[in-house]
Design a protein around this motif. Structure first.
Motif, PDB file in Angstrom:
ATOM      1  N   MET A   1      28.053 -47.196  41.246  1.00 51.70           N
ATOM      2  CA  MET A   1      26.994 -48.102  41.656  1.00 51.70           C
ATOM      3  C   MET A   1      27.618 -49.260  42.438  1.00 51.70           C
ATOM      4  SD  MET A   1      24.193 -49.678  39.185  1.00 51.70           S
ATOM      5  CE  MET A   1      23.522 -51.247  39.470  1.00 51.70           C
ATOM      6  N   GLU A   2      27.088 -49.525  43.632  1.00 47.05           N
ATOM      7  CA  GLU A   2      27.626 -50.569  44.506  1.00 47.05           C
ATOM      8  C   GLU A   2      27.101 -51.936  44.092  1.00 47.05           C
ATOM      9  OE1 GLU A   2      27.436 -51.782  49.161  1.00 47.05           O
ATOM     10  OE2 GLU A   2      27.248 -49.688  48.626  1.00 47.05           O
ATOM     11  N   LYS A   3      27.990 -52.930  44.168  1.00 50.18           N
ATOM     12  CA  LYS A   3      27.586 -54.294  43.846  1.00 50.18           C
ATOM     13  C   LYS A   3      26.655 -54.822  44.927  1.00 50.18           C
ATOM     14  CE  LYS A   3      31.879 -55.446  41.539  1.00 50.18           C
ATOM     15  NZ  LYS A   3      33.049 -56.309  41.553  1.00 50.18           N
ATOM     16  N   SER A   4      25.657 -55.569  44.517  1.00 47.78           N
ATOM     17  CA  SER A   4      24.716 -56.103  45.495  1.00 47.78           C
ATOM     18  C   SER A   4      25.271 -57.352  46.185  1.00 47.78           C
ATOM     19  CB  SER A   4      23.380 -56.429  44.816  1.00 47.78           C
ATOM     20  OG  SER A   4      23.584 -57.435  43.851  1.00 47.78           O
ATOM     21  N   PHE A   5      26.288 -57.960  45.598  1.00 43.07           N
ATOM     22  CA  PHE A   5      26.853 -59.186  46.162  1.00 43.07           C
ATOM     23  C   PHE A   5      28.362 -59.022  46.191  1.00 43.07           C
ATOM     24  CE2 PHE A   5      27.618 -63.844  46.139  1.00 43.07           C
ATOM     25  CZ  PHE A   5      26.824 -64.138  47.223  1.00 43.07           C
ATOM     26  N   ARG A   7      32.458 -58.910  47.528  1.00 50.87           N
ATOM     27  CA  ARG A   7      33.461 -59.957  47.713  1.00 50.87           C
ATOM     28  C   ARG A   7      33.491 -60.475  49.148  1.00 50.87           C
ATOM     29  NH1 ARG A   7      39.568 -59.963  48.126  1.00 50.87           N
ATOM     30  NH2 ARG A   7      40.127 -61.954  47.206  1.00 50.87           N
ATOM     31  N   SER A   8      33.358 -59.594  50.125  1.00 52.81           N
ATOM     32  CA  SER A   8      33.448 -60.040  51.519  1.00 52.81           C
ATOM     33  C   SER A   8      32.302 -60.984  51.881  1.00 52.81           C
ATOM     34  CB  SER A   8      33.480 -58.842  52.464  1.00 52.81           C
ATOM     35  OG  SER A   8      32.294 -58.104  52.381  1.00 52.81           O
ATOM     36  N   ILE A   9      31.134 -60.779  51.311  1.00 54.11           N
ATOM     37  CA  ILE A   9      30.009 -61.685  51.574  1.00 54.11           C
ATOM     38  C   ILE A   9      30.287 -63.062  50.968  1.00 54.11           C
ATOM     39  CG2 ILE A   9      27.567 -62.125  51.094  1.00 54.11           C
ATOM     40  CD1 ILE A   9      27.126 -59.113  51.251  1.00 54.11           C
ATOM     41  N   ARG A  10      30.805 -63.079  49.740  1.00 56.11           N
ATOM     42  CA  ARG A  10      31.116 -64.361  49.095  1.00 56.11           C
ATOM     43  C   ARG A  10      32.203 -65.106  49.847  1.00 56.11           C
ATOM     44  NH1 ARG A  10      31.932 -62.083  43.227  1.00 56.11           N
ATOM     45  NH2 ARG A  10      33.639 -61.316  44.435  1.00 56.11           N
ATOM     46  N   ILE A  43      32.953 -60.831  58.002  1.00 52.80           N
ATOM     47  CA  ILE A  43      34.337 -60.482  57.702  1.00 52.80           C
ATOM     48  C   ILE A  43      34.470 -58.972  57.670  1.00 52.80           C
ATOM     49  CG2 ILE A  43      36.146 -60.639  55.968  1.00 52.80           C
ATOM     50  CD1 ILE A  43      35.180 -63.273  55.205  1.00 52.80           C
ATOM     51  N   SER A  44      35.617 -58.488  58.181  1.00 50.02           N
ATOM     52  CA  SER A  44      35.886 -57.053  58.130  1.00 50.02           C
ATOM     53  C   SER A  44      36.113 -56.639  56.682  1.00 50.02           C
ATOM     54  CB  SER A  44      37.104 -56.711  58.985  1.00 50.02           C
ATOM     55  OG  SER A  44      38.252 -57.343  58.469  1.00 50.02           O
ATOM     56  N   LYS A  45      36.023 -55.349  56.427  1.00 53.96           N
ATOM     57  CA  LYS A  45      36.149 -54.843  55.056  1.00 53.96           C
ATOM     58  C   LYS A  45      37.508 -55.144  54.446  1.00 53.96           C
ATOM     59  CE  LYS A  45      32.513 -51.732  54.843  1.00 53.96           C
ATOM     60  NZ  LYS A  45      31.491 -51.962  53.902  1.00 53.96           N
ATOM     61  N   LYS A  86      43.154 -74.906  51.891  1.00 58.93           N
ATOM     62  CA  LYS A  86      41.915 -75.171  51.170  1.00 58.93           C
ATOM     63  C   LYS A  86      41.447 -74.008  50.309  1.00 58.93           C
ATOM     64  CE  LYS A  86      40.147 -78.439  54.524  1.00 58.93           C
ATOM     65  NZ  LYS A  86      39.427 -79.571  53.997  1.00 58.93           N
ATOM     66  N   MET A  87      41.855 -72.787  50.666  1.00 60.77           N
ATOM     67  CA  MET A  87      41.377 -71.611  49.946  1.00 60.77           C
ATOM     68  C   MET A  87      42.550 -70.869  49.320  1.00 60.77           C
ATOM     69  SD  MET A  87      38.441 -70.152  52.468  1.00 60.77           S
ATOM     70  CE  MET A  87      37.749 -69.072  51.241  1.00 60.77           C
ATOM     71  N   ARG A  88      42.298 -70.276  48.195  1.00 68.18           N
ATOM     72  CA  ARG A  88      43.337 -69.525  47.515  1.00 68.18           C
ATOM     73  C   ARG A  88      43.090 -68.041  47.715  1.00 68.18           C
ATOM     74  NH1 ARG A  88      45.320 -71.662  41.973  1.00 68.18           N
ATOM     75  NH2 ARG A  88      46.652 -69.950  42.553  1.00 68.18           N
ATOM     76  N   LEU A  89      43.444 -67.572  48.900  1.00 67.45           N
ATOM     77  CA  LEU A  89      43.325 -66.154  49.224  1.00 67.45           C
ATOM     78  C   LEU A  89      44.700 -65.627  49.601  1.00 67.45           C
ATOM     79  CD1 LEU A  89      40.146 -66.060  51.491  1.00 67.45           C
ATOM     80  CD2 LEU A  89      40.351 -65.199  49.182  1.00 67.45           C
ATOM     81  N   ARG A  90      44.917 -64.383  49.309  1.00 71.17           N
ATOM     82  CA  ARG A  90      46.188 -63.769  49.696  1.00 71.17           C
ATOM     83  C   ARG A  90      46.235 -63.569  51.200  1.00 71.17           C
ATOM     84  NH1 ARG A  90      48.050 -57.912  48.794  1.00 71.17           N
ATOM     85  NH2 ARG A  90      45.823 -57.682  48.910  1.00 71.17           N
TER      86      ARG A  90
END
Length: 127
Positions: A1-5, A7-10, A43-45, A86-90
């Motif tokens: 089941m796919e999440k409706s929200f 990570r890329s959208i957030r 954002i790309s996948k 500002k963001m903690r992303l890899r």
């Protein structure tokens, strides 16, 4: 089941907020005197590229829009560097700016519909 929200959208929404703050307060470029609004971030996948759509509060001609987009795209590495702090992303995505004219198109359509509704009101009174 796919999440409706997913990570890329957030992440796109968070990037939208952070990029708009960076453009408004951190960029000291005198060529950008206009009020710039970040309307959407796609954002790309794999989170390696971000398409940032910007619009302006003033109605600008195409030449001025192109100049501002060139300035923003040239400053994308600087904006990306500030995003790293500002963001903690890899992975902070590579940023590409595009002009979003949907507000102007919507405003134009709204004016046309208002004119049509006024014409219809006038014709109803004369029938």
């Amino acid at each position: 089941m796919e999440k409706s929200f997913n990570r890329s959208i957030r992440i796109g929404q968070e990037l939208q907020k952070k990029i708009s703050v960076i453009i408004q307060y951190s960029m000291q470029d005198p060529r950008i005197k206009k009020m710039i609004t970040v309307s959407e971030v796609k954002i790309s996948k794999d989170l390696s590229y971000a398409q940032v759509f910007v619009s302006f509060l003033e109605n600008l001609n195409q030449r001025n829009v192109d100049k501002i987009l060139i300035v923003l795209n040239n400053a994308s590495s600087y904006i990306r560097k500030l995003l790293c702090k500002k963001m903690r992303l890899r992975i902070i995505p590579n940023i590409i700016f595009y002009y979003d004219d949907s507000f102007l198109k919507g405003n134009h359509i709204s004016m046309i519909l208002n004119k049509l509704s006024k014409k219809n009101e006038n014709t109803l009174f004369y029938e």
